[in-house]
Write a protein that holds these residues in place. Sequence first.
Motif, PDB file in Angstrom:
ATOM      1  N   THR A 263       0.847  -1.177   0.000  1.00  0.00           N
ATOM      2  CA  THR A 263       0.000   0.000   0.000  1.00  0.00           C
ATOM      3  C   THR A 263       0.893   1.242   0.000  1.00  0.00           C
ATOM      4  O   THR A 263       2.067   1.177   0.396  1.00  0.00           O
ATOM      5  CB  THR A 263      -0.913   0.031   1.229  1.00  0.00           C
ATOM      6  OG1 THR A 263      -0.099   0.121   2.404  1.00  0.00           O
ATOM      7  CG2 THR A 263      -1.789  -1.216   1.305  1.00  0.00           C
ATOM      8  N   PRO A 264       0.370   2.381  -0.422  1.00  0.00           N
ATOM      9  CA  PRO A 264       1.202   3.603  -0.429  1.00  0.00           C
ATOM     10  C   PRO A 264       1.809   3.916   0.939  1.00  0.00           C
ATOM     11  O   PRO A 264       2.991   4.269   1.022  1.00  0.00           O
ATOM     12  CB  PRO A 264       0.212   4.682  -0.881  1.00  0.00           C
ATOM     13  CG  PRO A 264      -0.766   3.950  -1.745  1.00  0.00           C
ATOM     14  CD  PRO A 264      -0.939   2.614  -1.078  1.00  0.00           C
ATOM     15  N   ASP A 265       1.037   3.791   2.018  1.00  0.00           N
ATOM     16  CA  ASP A 265       1.568   4.090   3.352  1.00  0.00           C
ATOM     17  C   ASP A 265       2.707   3.150   3.722  1.00  0.00           C
ATOM     18  O   ASP A 265       3.745   3.577   4.254  1.00  0.00           O
ATOM     19  CB  ASP A 265       0.461   4.000   4.404  1.00  0.00           C
ATOM     20  CG  ASP A 265      -0.467   5.204   4.372  1.00  0.00           C
ATOM     21  OD1 ASP A 265      -0.094   6.229   3.760  1.00  0.00           O
ATOM     22  OD2 ASP A 265      -1.561   5.124   4.960  1.00  0.00           O
ATOM     23  N   SER A 266       2.521   1.854   3.456  1.00  0.00           N
ATOM     24  CA  SER A 266       3.565   0.893   3.794  1.00  0.00           C
ATOM     25  C   SER A 266       4.793   1.072   2.911  1.00  0.00           C
ATOM     26  O   SER A 266       5.932   0.903   3.363  1.00  0.00           O
ATOM     27  CB  SER A 266       3.026  -0.536   3.669  1.00  0.00           C
ATOM     28  OG  SER A 266       2.124  -0.821   4.717  1.00  0.00           O
ATOM     29  N   SER A 267       4.567   1.426   1.657  1.00  0.00           N
ATOM     30  CA  SER A 267       5.701   1.661   0.765  1.00  0.00           C
ATOM     31  C   SER A 267       6.549   2.824   1.264  1.00  0.00           C
ATOM     32  O   SER A 267       7.787   2.769   1.236  1.00  0.00           O
ATOM     33  CB  SER A 267       5.183   1.959  -0.649  1.00  0.00           C
ATOM     34  OG  SER A 267       6.247   2.131  -1.548  1.00  0.00           O
ATOM     35  N   ARG A 268       5.891   3.857   1.774  1.00  0.00           N
ATOM     36  CA  ARG A 268       6.640   5.004   2.313  1.00  0.00           C
ATOM     37  C   ARG A 268       7.406   4.639   3.580  1.00  0.00           C
ATOM     38  O   ARG A 268       8.388   5.296   3.937  1.00  0.00           O
ATOM     39  CB  ARG A 268       5.680   6.163   2.587  1.00  0.00           C
ATOM     40  CG  ARG A 268       5.212   6.885   1.321  1.00  0.00           C
ATOM     41  CD  ARG A 268       4.477   8.146   1.665  1.00  0.00           C
ATOM     42  NE  ARG A 268       3.177   7.882   2.262  1.00  0.00           N
ATOM     43  CZ  ARG A 268       2.044   7.744   1.578  1.00  0.00           C
ATOM     44  NH1 ARG A 268       2.059   7.848   0.248  1.00  0.00           N
ATOM     45  NH2 ARG A 268       0.910   7.514   2.192  1.00  0.00           N
ATOM     46  N   SER A 269       6.966   3.596   4.289  1.00  0.00           N
ATOM     47  CA  SER A 269       7.627   3.186   5.527  1.00  0.00           C
ATOM     48  C   SER A 269       8.879   2.342   5.292  1.00  0.00           C
ATOM     49  O   SER A 269       9.678   2.159   6.210  1.00  0.00           O
ATOM     50  CB  SER A 269       6.657   2.374   6.395  1.00  0.00           C
ATOM     51  OG  SER A 269       5.556   3.159   6.781  1.00  0.00           O
TER      52      SER A 269
ATOM     53  N   GLU B 245      11.727   2.705   3.746  1.00  0.00           N
ATOM     54  CA  GLU B 245      13.047   3.293   3.955  1.00  0.00           C
ATOM     55  C   GLU B 245      13.422   3.310   5.436  1.00  0.00           C
ATOM     56  O   GLU B 245      14.544   2.956   5.809  1.00  0.00           O
ATOM     57  CB  GLU B 245      13.086   4.712   3.392  1.00  0.00           C
ATOM     58  CG  GLU B 245      14.453   5.364   3.487  1.00  0.00           C
ATOM     59  CD  GLU B 245      14.498   6.741   2.853  1.00  0.00           C
ATOM     60  OE1 GLU B 245      15.520   7.437   3.032  1.00  0.00           O
ATOM     61  OE2 GLU B 245      13.519   7.122   2.179  1.00  0.00           O
TER      62      GLU B 245
ATOM     63  N   ALA C 111       5.605   1.239  11.415  1.00  0.00           N
ATOM     64  CA  ALA C 111       4.982   0.987  10.121  1.00  0.00           C
ATOM     65  C   ALA C 111       3.477   1.135  10.259  1.00  0.00           C
ATOM     66  O   ALA C 111       2.916   0.846  11.306  1.00  0.00           O
ATOM     67  CB  ALA C 111       5.325  -0.431   9.641  1.00  0.00           C
TER      68      ALA C 111
END
Length: 220
Positions: free
Chosen positions: A114-120, A122, A219
């Motif tokens: 998901t977008p939120d998890s993808s941003r996490s 890094e 996350a």
Amino acid sequence: MHKKAQAWSVSRILFMTIFLVSCSATRSVVVLLPDSEGRVGDLRVYSSQGEVQLDQAYQSVALDPQAKSKPSSSAMERQEIANRFGDALAVEPEIPTRLDFFTLYYETDSVELTPDSSRSMEAVIAFLKQSDVREFYVIGHTDRLGSKAYNWKLSKKRAITMKRLLVAGGIPSDRISVSFLGETEPQIETDDEVQEPLNRRVRIIVKRRKETSHDRPIAP
């Protein structure tokens, strides 16, 4: 202490499991012990006669290659454990550790985060690259939309894809253990064929030295 008498795999939290194996010419005995904080994982023991799951402290199973029937588990008294494994326990080094957990979520029927998890990702990778981290466990899950067989394969793809992301981020491949549970052990219980975003996930479990402290990224 010998830690592998038969082929085995751990489906839930391998790092929480302490087990002992006693071998003789004719049979092996596997005992599941709690860790130093009283936690017990889930150990699955396989033999030619079948599979036995151990998930309670001091459960044991005797594996006899000559037996005709499926092995069964039973509780072993602590005194018997001390008698049989005392020498091995006495020399087992005690390494203080702590556990950190991350959960990352996926789009429906996909290996895309998901977008939120993808941003996490890094921040998660930065945490995992700390020098005091000893082991990593990646566990894939799905919701109950689709067949069990399909979801088993999807959870495997998610776990393997996550491992590749971690390796690409600089995590050594040989320090990452991967497992996958399909639609079993959901975060949220649902009926069959129900979509649940919180069940479409991969859990990353980190085992590191207890004496150090770091702020863990959260996350979504």
